[in-house]
Design a protein around this motif. Sequence first.
Motif, PDB file in Angstrom:
ATOM      1  N   TYR A 710     -14.763 -68.059 -14.533  1.00 44.34           N
ATOM      2  CA  TYR A 710     -16.049 -67.406 -14.808  1.00 44.34           C
ATOM      3  C   TYR A 710     -15.968 -65.975 -14.291  1.00 44.34           C
ATOM      4  O   TYR A 710     -15.554 -65.774 -13.149  1.00 44.34           O
ATOM      5  CB  TYR A 710     -17.175 -68.085 -14.046  1.00 44.34           C
ATOM      6  CG  TYR A 710     -17.465 -69.505 -14.447  1.00 44.34           C
ATOM      7  CD1 TYR A 710     -18.605 -69.808 -15.194  1.00 44.34           C
ATOM      8  CD2 TYR A 710     -16.636 -70.554 -14.059  1.00 44.34           C
ATOM      9  CE1 TYR A 710     -18.892 -71.110 -15.546  1.00 44.34           C
ATOM     10  CE2 TYR A 710     -16.910 -71.854 -14.410  1.00 44.34           C
ATOM     11  CZ  TYR A 710     -18.043 -72.133 -15.160  1.00 44.34           C
ATOM     12  OH  TYR A 710     -18.331 -73.422 -15.509  1.00 44.34           O
ATOM     13  N   ALA A 711     -16.370 -65.001 -15.110  1.00 45.19           N
ATOM     14  CA  ALA A 711     -16.399 -63.614 -14.628  1.00 45.19           C
ATOM     15  C   ALA A 711     -17.857 -63.177 -14.462  1.00 45.19           C
ATOM     16  O   ALA A 711     -18.681 -63.391 -15.348  1.00 45.19           O
ATOM     17  CB  ALA A 711     -15.680 -62.692 -15.607  1.00 45.19           C
ATOM     18  N   ILE A 712     -18.162 -62.589 -13.300  1.00 51.25           N
ATOM     19  CA  ILE A 712     -19.518 -62.067 -13.058  1.00 51.25           C
ATOM     20  C   ILE A 712     -19.396 -60.650 -12.525  1.00 51.25           C
ATOM     21  O   ILE A 712     -18.311 -60.222 -12.134  1.00 51.25           O
ATOM     22  CB  ILE A 712     -20.288 -62.913 -12.013  1.00 51.25           C
ATOM     23  CG1 ILE A 712     -19.526 -62.965 -10.674  1.00 51.25           C
ATOM     24  CG2 ILE A 712     -20.522 -64.332 -12.532  1.00 51.25           C
ATOM     25  CD1 ILE A 712     -20.339 -63.555  -9.532  1.00 51.25           C
ATOM     26  N   ASN A 713     -20.488 -59.906 -12.518  1.00 52.58           N
ATOM     27  CA  ASN A 713     -20.446 -58.639 -11.787  1.00 52.58           C
ATOM     28  C   ASN A 713     -21.669 -58.493 -10.918  1.00 52.58           C
ATOM     29  O   ASN A 713     -22.681 -59.154 -11.094  1.00 52.58           O
ATOM     30  CB  ASN A 713     -20.172 -57.447 -12.696  1.00 52.58           C
ATOM     31  CG  ASN A 713     -21.313 -57.052 -13.579  1.00 52.58           C
ATOM     32  OD1 ASN A 713     -22.007 -56.079 -13.316  1.00 52.58           O
ATOM     33  ND2 ASN A 713     -21.549 -57.822 -14.617  1.00 52.58           N
ATOM     34  N   PHE A 714     -21.533 -57.667  -9.884  1.00 52.14           N
ATOM     35  CA  PHE A 714     -22.576 -57.563  -8.861  1.00 52.14           C
ATOM     36  C   PHE A 714     -22.787 -56.110  -8.475  1.00 52.14           C
ATOM     37  O   PHE A 714     -21.890 -55.280  -8.615  1.00 52.14           O
ATOM     38  CB  PHE A 714     -22.154 -58.373  -7.614  1.00 52.14           C
ATOM     39  CG  PHE A 714     -20.882 -57.874  -6.980  1.00 52.14           C
ATOM     40  CD1 PHE A 714     -20.915 -56.904  -5.990  1.00 52.14           C
ATOM     41  CD2 PHE A 714     -19.638 -58.341  -7.394  1.00 52.14           C
ATOM     42  CE1 PHE A 714     -19.748 -56.409  -5.427  1.00 52.14           C
ATOM     43  CE2 PHE A 714     -18.459 -57.856  -6.830  1.00 52.14           C
ATOM     44  CZ  PHE A 714     -18.514 -56.889  -5.850  1.00 52.14           C
ATOM     45  N   ARG A 715     -23.996 -55.800  -7.991  1.00 54.10           N
ATOM     46  CA  ARG A 715     -24.262 -54.461  -7.470  1.00 54.10           C
ATOM     47  C   ARG A 715     -23.848 -54.399  -6.009  1.00 54.10           C
ATOM     48  O   ARG A 715     -23.961 -55.388  -5.314  1.00 54.10           O
ATOM     49  CB  ARG A 715     -25.768 -54.189  -7.531  1.00 54.10           C
ATOM     50  CG  ARG A 715     -26.265 -53.891  -8.901  1.00 54.10           C
ATOM     51  CD  ARG A 715     -27.743 -54.225  -8.989  1.00 54.10           C
ATOM     52  NE  ARG A 715     -28.292 -53.690 -10.225  1.00 54.10           N
ATOM     53  CZ  ARG A 715     -27.997 -54.149 -11.435  1.00 54.10           C
ATOM     54  NH1 ARG A 715     -27.144 -55.146 -11.566  1.00 54.10           N
ATOM     55  NH2 ARG A 715     -28.531 -53.614 -12.500  1.00 54.10           N
ATOM     56  N   GLY A 716     -23.439 -53.267  -5.556  1.00 51.79           N
ATOM     57  CA  GLY A 716     -23.243 -53.087  -4.124  1.00 51.79           C
ATOM     58  C   GLY A 716     -24.293 -52.108  -3.643  1.00 51.79           C
ATOM     59  O   GLY A 716     -24.946 -51.456  -4.460  1.00 51.79           O
ATOM     60  N   ASN A 717     -24.452 -51.993  -2.321  1.00 49.82           N
ATOM     61  CA  ASN A 717     -25.517 -51.088  -1.845  1.00 49.82           C
ATOM     62  C   ASN A 717     -25.208 -49.613  -2.091  1.00 49.82           C
ATOM     63  O   ASN A 717     -26.088 -48.763  -1.968  1.00 49.82           O
ATOM     64  CB  ASN A 717     -25.855 -51.357  -0.367  1.00 49.82           C
ATOM     65  CG  ASN A 717     -24.603 -51.515   0.463  1.00 49.82           C
ATOM     66  OD1 ASN A 717     -23.597 -50.843   0.221  1.00 49.82           O
ATOM     67  ND2 ASN A 717     -24.653 -52.407   1.437  1.00 49.82           N
ATOM     68  N   MET A 718     -23.980 -49.304  -2.469  1.00 53.40           N
ATOM     69  CA  MET A 718     -23.647 -47.922  -2.842  1.00 53.40           C
ATOM     70  C   MET A 718     -23.984 -47.644  -4.307  1.00 53.40           C
ATOM     71  O   MET A 718     -23.884 -46.516  -4.767  1.00 53.40           O
ATOM     72  CB  MET A 718     -22.140 -47.703  -2.700  1.00 53.40           C
ATOM     73  CG  MET A 718     -21.626 -47.881  -1.331  1.00 53.40           C
ATOM     74  SD  MET A 718     -22.014 -46.423  -0.412  1.00 53.40           S
ATOM     75  CE  MET A 718     -21.624 -47.019   1.199  1.00 53.40           C
ATOM     76  N   MET A 719     -24.266 -48.725  -5.034  1.00 54.80           N
ATOM     77  CA  MET A 719     -24.381 -48.578  -6.480  1.00 54.80           C
ATOM     78  C   MET A 719     -25.813 -48.499  -6.943  1.00 54.80           C
ATOM     79  O   MET A 719     -26.638 -49.285  -6.505  1.00 54.80           O
ATOM     80  CB  MET A 719     -23.775 -49.809  -7.182  1.00 54.80           C
ATOM     81  CG  MET A 719     -22.302 -49.942  -6.990  1.00 54.80           C
ATOM     82  SD  MET A 719     -21.514 -48.445  -7.500  1.00 54.80           S
ATOM     83  CE  MET A 719     -20.575 -48.104  -6.060  1.00 54.80           C
ATOM     84  N   ASN A 720     -26.128 -47.556  -7.810  1.00 56.49           N
ATOM     85  CA  ASN A 720     -27.316 -47.700  -8.615  1.00 56.49           C
ATOM     86  C   ASN A 720     -26.794 -47.952 -10.022  1.00 56.49           C
ATOM     87  O   ASN A 720     -26.290 -47.050 -10.662  1.00 56.49           O
ATOM     88  CB  ASN A 720     -28.191 -46.459  -8.596  1.00 56.49           C
ATOM     89  CG  ASN A 720     -29.409 -46.665  -9.462  1.00 56.49           C
ATOM     90  OD1 ASN A 720     -30.064 -47.687  -9.358  1.00 56.49           O
ATOM     91  ND2 ASN A 720     -29.687 -45.727 -10.353  1.00 56.49           N
TER      92      ASN A 720
END
Length: 834
Positions: A710-720
């Motif tokens: 399964y491939a997912i993606n996530f935000r990091g706190n550096m990312m908008n």
Amino acid sequence: MGKERWVKSTCAMCLYGCGIRVRVEDETVTKIEGDPDCPVSKGKLCPKGNSGIMRLYDPNRIKSPLKRTNPKKGFDEDPKWVEISWEEAFDIVTEKLKKIREEDPRQLLYAPGDFQRFYTWAWHIAFGSYNMLSINGASCGAAHHGLLGILCGGFADVNDFKYGNYWIQVGAGDGFDSHNTLTECARLMADARMRGMKLVTVDPYLSTSAAKSDEWIPIRPGTDRAFIMGMIYVLLFELRTYDRDFLKRHTNATYLIGPDGNYVRDKVTGKPLVWDSGTNKAKAYDDPSIKNSALGGSYKVEGVVAKPAFQVFADIVKTHTPEAMSEIISVPAETIRRIAREYAAASQIGSKITVEVPISTPAGATGAMSKVELPYRPAAVCYYRGAQSHKDAVLDNLAFIMINLLVGNLNLPGGHIVLGADWRGLLISPGEDGLVKPEPHYFRPTLEFKYPPDTVQLEEFMPIGWYSAAVALEALSNPEKYGLEYEPKALVTVHNNPMWGLPCTRKAVDIFKKLDFILSIDILPNETTWWADIILPDHTYLESYALVDFNNIWFQGHSLRQPVIKPLYNTRDEVDILSEIAMRVGFLDKWNDLINVITALSLKPQYMLKPDRVYAMEEILDRQIRVFYGDSYGLEWLKEKGNTLKPKNVYQPYGNLRVPFYFEYIKRVGDEIREKMAPYNIEWDYSSYQPLPFWRPGPLEREPEEYDMYAINFRGNMMNFGDTITVSWVKEICDRNPVYGGILMNKGTAKAKGISDGDLVSMESREGKVTGRVRVIEGIHPEVVAICTSRTRWHGHPLIEGMAFNSLIPISPEYLDLASGSFEPAVRVKVEKI
Ligand SMILES: Nc1nc2c(c(=O)[nH]1)N[C@H]1C(S)=C(S)[C@@H](COP(=O)(O)OP(=O)(O)OC[C@H]3O[C@@H](n4cnc5c(=O)[nH]c(N)nc54)[C@H](O)[C@@H]3O)O[C@H]1N2
Ligand SMILES: Nc1nc2c(c(=O)[nH]1)N[C@H]1C(S)=C(S)[C@@H](COP(=O)(O)OP(=O)(O)OC[C@H]3O[C@@H](n4cnc5c(=O)[nH]c(N)nc54)[C@H](O)[C@@H]3O)O[C@H]1N2
Ligand code: SF4
Ligand SMILES: [Mo]
């Protein structure tokens, strides 16, 4: 050192708006800090906010209007930009858009994305088109926003940091990475944890939240509803712990449901009936003589066998044992049981607490406080994109709403807090049958059913849906199937990057290729502007105005964004650009009218914009401030003050109105739309118009076995989104952090596949194939690969180096929820070493 001044303003490095103060020396910005007078930022900023200087001074900014001179379009075709004057640019844009508007305004696609100036989302409506090609909202809240609106006139949500003792975080980054205002939530989360609040994070990936939790539960993507249903089983059948008093008094859980799934109503008054077990009679739900309304059982009423809604739900839950759910989610049944036990115990059902609450009036928060005694429910489930933005998003959201409602924690101290999106707060008014009026669309009225449909996102077929560009991808790929009788000719993007953000990049490319004309209003080159014919450069947030009121959790009021220096380049304000085009193309009257309504100028007619004049941002804001705060205030006043934020009351806002436990409204809307669409033989899936949640397998469970991960993606706190990776300071930090670095894979899985850290691999789904470097880590579910949003950008700006993750995501009815417009953003892939 030259002359120094500090200017108050508002951050816009993400969609929220922390108060900032900006140091300017010799007309150069040299520092950005949190504004200590802002109750949200309290003088602190997140890394994105701190790095805003490098957005302003990004050498890649678009510095003047640009015209494409290479007519060929493609990722490998250099657009061959030339700088042109604003006059020439407006002439070209006007000629193109005027023709389209005269021919058929529906030929315009629009992709807005500015959360701090929401009225820009309606510009195309003034033009005469409702067509939406922005994925914003649809890829996170397509069902979430609508269901919170149906629940209690809400839009977003979070748990109560202040009084919570037990926080289950499912597929969300609140307080650590993402979702609600990071600066504020990180502080509140840290305080809560210091106070002893327990935190459990359910996430396939060891997110920052998971890493900082008491417990991390690695779950298989897209199966969170099964986890929640398993917990509900334990609450109902093993612990028998749920807030009976709340369910009876504040919801419709006692309303009798007939075999057809509808309320059983009194033949004379039409009111829904409940069973009074005190007198063994069916009575209208609001009959004051009811002694004890039944939650369980089965009764013969009005000639049918009827059950209280709660019993109907219990019958569904019966098959969702922790053992059955365990297999689906790949988490031991005992873990589901233990978390349910901890949650039930921490909820303290029946307890009360006296808290200080801000006094609000219809005109807004007053700043004064009062003491009130309220039910105390210090446990709640917080969930967002990862948890519910999936193929079966309506059912997912229903399950999450239910796990909170069952312990009676809705908008109570320690519980789950539902919020409105802007200055209006929750949209609460009396609806039918004793319930809050359902508000599935917070920002604009629901489009009526129509065939053939006008919109490419088939909004007319989706009465509780979001304007979903994912559905537009499907409809524009099969126009005859859905009765679309025209072809789009132009696209206008404003502060939005659909070529990156849309799923199924192949279909996005097909649409872009067929368009005659693309206009992008942006500050930087990105995947979308690469395809534009004309780019019109906006000011950055440090050079422009906005009155920000978006989605504040604990405060009501406004925060002002104002220019801290003169614009560096030949740029113009995005709103001014939109107004100028409206004037030249000939729909300024309609545009000004919409601004009047959306910005609330229409509340005081003397401040309304006239139909025949272009108003600069300063003028619009000055009027808005006078409407909200009185004739003698205005822009100059707020420039000094910065913000008008005051604490607002979030507790028990629905008063005596009930909220749905049984979403009869959703079922009814589904029945109605099915009937309206029947004569047209449109192939359509109505199966998620459900009043109650349950588990059923989704497309991820049906993929061929060769796609074993399964491939997912996530935000990091550096990312908008993927956006801030173009900020050099952010990029520098990210490059040093392995989890922002590539395709994250579990150590054991990598070993089994013969893959080592740093290896180049291909990742292939049914829809597409990308390549990237693997980072081997321990903190990820063995069946999952995860990629930070920053690495899902792949084109347009020199600092970007990633893979077109969204090109892996298939879009077809199988992957779409045709009630909400949600789609499946997780994808089954095979990963192979190259
Ligand atoms: N800092 C920051 N804040 C933001 C934004 C931003 O870009 N940056 N964007 C704003 C917007 S528009 C949105 S939509 C929100 C998004 O806010 P969130 O929903 O908090 O963000 P995501 O990172 O998309 O998802 C949260 C977590 O879900 C996990 N996840 C992925 N798939 C699954 C799954 O199937 N099940 C479970 N349990 N977890 C899963 C991811 O690993 C991730 O850790 O944030 C808003 N706020
Ligand atoms: N791969 C992947 N795709 C996603 C997501 C994900 O996590 N991963 N998240 C999904 C979600 S939940 C959402 S809401 C969407 C978000 O999708 P978008 O809103 O399209 O995302 P952004 O990257 O913020 O794109 C906004 C663009 O606005 C431009 N911009 C920045 N500041 C300004 C400004 O001041 N003025 C103007 N005019 N333009 C400006 C930037 O060039 C930026 O590229 O993406 C969705 N798609
Ligand atoms: S949370 Fe958003 S608004 Fe606040 S400082 Fe960070 S980027 Fe700016
Ligand atoms: Mo989003």
